[in-house]
Design an enzyme around this catalytic site. Structure first.
Site, PDB file in Angstrom:
ATOM      1  N   LEU A  87     -13.869  33.348  43.150  1.00  0.00           N
ATOM      2  CA  LEU A  87     -14.853  32.300  42.861  1.00  0.00           C
ATOM      3  C   LEU A  87     -16.259  32.881  42.669  1.00  0.00           C
ATOM      4  O   LEU A  87     -16.708  33.714  43.467  1.00  0.00           O
ATOM      5  CB  LEU A  87     -14.893  31.324  44.046  1.00  0.00           C
ATOM      6  N   ASP A 107     -26.547  15.833  48.527  1.00  0.00           N
ATOM      7  CA  ASP A 107     -27.622  14.898  48.860  1.00  0.00           C
ATOM      8  C   ASP A 107     -27.282  14.058  50.096  1.00  0.00           C
ATOM      9  O   ASP A 107     -26.112  13.821  50.391  1.00  0.00           O
ATOM     10  CB  ASP A 107     -27.841  13.973  47.645  1.00  0.00           C
ATOM     11  N   HIS A 115     -29.726  18.518  58.024  1.00  0.00           N
ATOM     12  CA  HIS A 115     -29.598  19.779  57.277  1.00  0.00           C
ATOM     13  C   HIS A 115     -28.684  20.763  58.017  1.00  0.00           C
ATOM     14  O   HIS A 115     -27.941  21.509  57.389  1.00  0.00           O
ATOM     15  CB  HIS A 115     -30.979  20.414  57.068  1.00  0.00           C
TER      16      HIS A 115
HETATM   17  C1  FPP Z   1     -30.582  16.770  50.240  1.00  0.00           C
HETATM   18  O1  FPP Z   1     -30.666  15.937  51.357  1.00  0.00           O
HETATM   19  C2  FPP Z   1     -30.388  18.117  50.667  1.00  0.00           C
HETATM   20  C3  FPP Z   1     -31.277  19.109  50.527  1.00  0.00           C
HETATM   21  C4  FPP Z   1     -32.609  18.977  49.900  1.00  0.00           C
HETATM   22  C5  FPP Z   1     -30.979  20.428  51.016  1.00  0.00           C
HETATM   23  C6  FPP Z   1     -29.545  20.833  50.869  1.00  0.00           C
HETATM   24  C7  FPP Z   1     -29.393  21.958  51.731  1.00  0.00           C
HETATM   25  C8  FPP Z   1     -28.391  22.201  52.574  1.00  0.00           C
HETATM   26  C9  FPP Z   1     -27.144  21.449  52.692  1.00  0.00           C
HETATM   27  C10 FPP Z   1     -28.553  23.352  53.449  1.00  0.00           C
HETATM   28  C11 FPP Z   1     -28.684  24.625  52.652  1.00  0.00           C
HETATM   29  C12 FPP Z   1     -27.738  25.581  53.075  1.00  0.00           C
HETATM   30  C13 FPP Z   1     -26.934  26.303  52.303  1.00  0.00           C
HETATM   31  C14 FPP Z   1     -26.109  27.292  52.992  1.00  0.00           C
HETATM   32  C15 FPP Z   1     -26.787  26.185  50.855  1.00  0.00           C
HETATM   33  P1  FPP Z   1     -32.017  15.148  51.592  1.00  0.00           P
HETATM   34  O2  FPP Z   1     -32.793  15.862  52.621  1.00  0.00           O
HETATM   35  O3  FPP Z   1     -32.720  14.952  50.283  1.00  0.00           O
HETATM   36  O4  FPP Z   1     -31.453  13.808  52.142  1.00  0.00           O
HETATM   37  P2  FPP Z   1     -32.072  12.368  51.892  1.00  0.00           P
HETATM   38  O5  FPP Z   1     -31.959  12.118  50.408  1.00  0.00           O
HETATM   39  O6  FPP Z   1     -31.176  11.504  52.686  1.00  0.00           O
HETATM   40  O7  FPP Z   1     -33.478  12.404  52.378  1.00  0.00           O
END
Ligand code: FPP
Length: 251
Positions: free
Chosen positions: A125, A14, A31
């Site tokens: 893993l 997150d 991201h």
């Molecule tokens: C939360 O941050 C993150 C997500 C919804 C997406 C997580 C995805 C990635 C890290 C990229 C995916 C890639 C792979 C390879 C698995 P948020 O956007 O909710 O952040 P915020 O809470 O600060 O708005």
């Protein structure tokens, strides 16, 4: 390193958006940086001998995000898999996805299926990405599949128990690795957000203020050190809390 390791770690990655916005960038940049953190954490978990790692990359609720953000998230996932699958293979990592795979774009699905196939013979893993995943969806789907089996005469309602329910979950193929021991959530939020509610029923939780783009292997090791100090009682009493029998005699 931690003496007692969790078998299965689940990570809620997150804070990508906030990380980027605090630095004056668009959420999308967060991201991109967040994706670049996945590789090192996966490698570290494998190196440490963790048996399963599930990463919450996209929830059923995330579909409500603006279309350009969705587009970037799926592109990043595809790029990650295309770029990393051979490396994961060299590292003996197995891969699978849990969630509503049918909802994904066919092109994304094809990339996922190709990675799953390529890595299917590996024994290190077990890496899982939760994509279009939500526990409520998983549990209601399980109920529907079981009802279908009852109507078709393959099961009877009285067959249902905890063991059988597990077979209807997206994590069924993980066998005894489905149970989550440690959930890590970044960005300072202390919520479970519809993630592995059944599988993490007795998990320990580790929350860090760091946003996911700042999370490094050393932070994973910190979480594991912390975990190794927890006393897991699974609803029973641990050795530290066992009162001498004479105490009970007075009650
Ligand atoms: C939360 O941050 C993150 C997500 C919804 C997406 C997580 C995805 C990635 C890290 C990229 C995916 C890639 C792979 C390879 C698995 P948020 O956007 O909710 O952040 P915020 O809470 O600060 O708005």
């Amino acid at each position: 390193m931690a003496a007692r390791l969790p078998k299965h770690i689940a990570i809620i990655m997150d804070g990508n958006g906030r990380w980027a916005q605090r630095r004056g960038h668009s959420r999308i940049f967060g991201h991109v940086r967040g994706t670049s953190r996945v590789k090192a954490v996966v490698r570290e978990a494998n190196r440490l001998g963790i048996r399963a790692l599930t990463m919450y990359a996209f929830s059923t609720e995330n579909w409500s995000r603006p279309a350009p953000e969705l587009k970037v998230l799926w592109r990043l996932l595809k790029k990650y898999l295309i770029r990393e699958t051979e490396e994961l293979h060299r590292e003996n990592v197995r891969f699978r996805v849990i969630g509503e795979i049918d909802r994904l774009d066919p092109e994304v699905r094809a990339v996922i299926e190709s990675s799953v196939r390529r890595l299917s013979g590996n024994t290190g893993l077990q890496l899982n990405f939760a994509l279009s995943y939500g526990s409520r969806r998983e549990l209601s789907r399980a109920a529907r599949l079981f009802a279908d089996d009852c109507v078709a005469g393959r099961r009877r309602p009285e067959d249902m128990n905890e063991e059988l329910l597990r077979e209807y979950l997206w994590t069924s193929e993980l066998g005894d690795l489905a149970e989550v021991d440690l959930v890590i959530r970044t960005s300072g939020e202390r919520r479970v957000s519809n993630f592995l509610l059944w599988q993490a029923a007795y998990a320990e939780f580790f929350f860090t203020e760091l946003c996911w783009p700042d999370f490094e292997p050393k932070h994973l090791r910190e979480a594991l050190e912390d975990y190794s100090r927890r006393e897991r009682r699974f609803g029973g009493v641990g050795p530290k809390s066992l009162a001498p029998p004479e105490k009970f005699a007075k009650l």
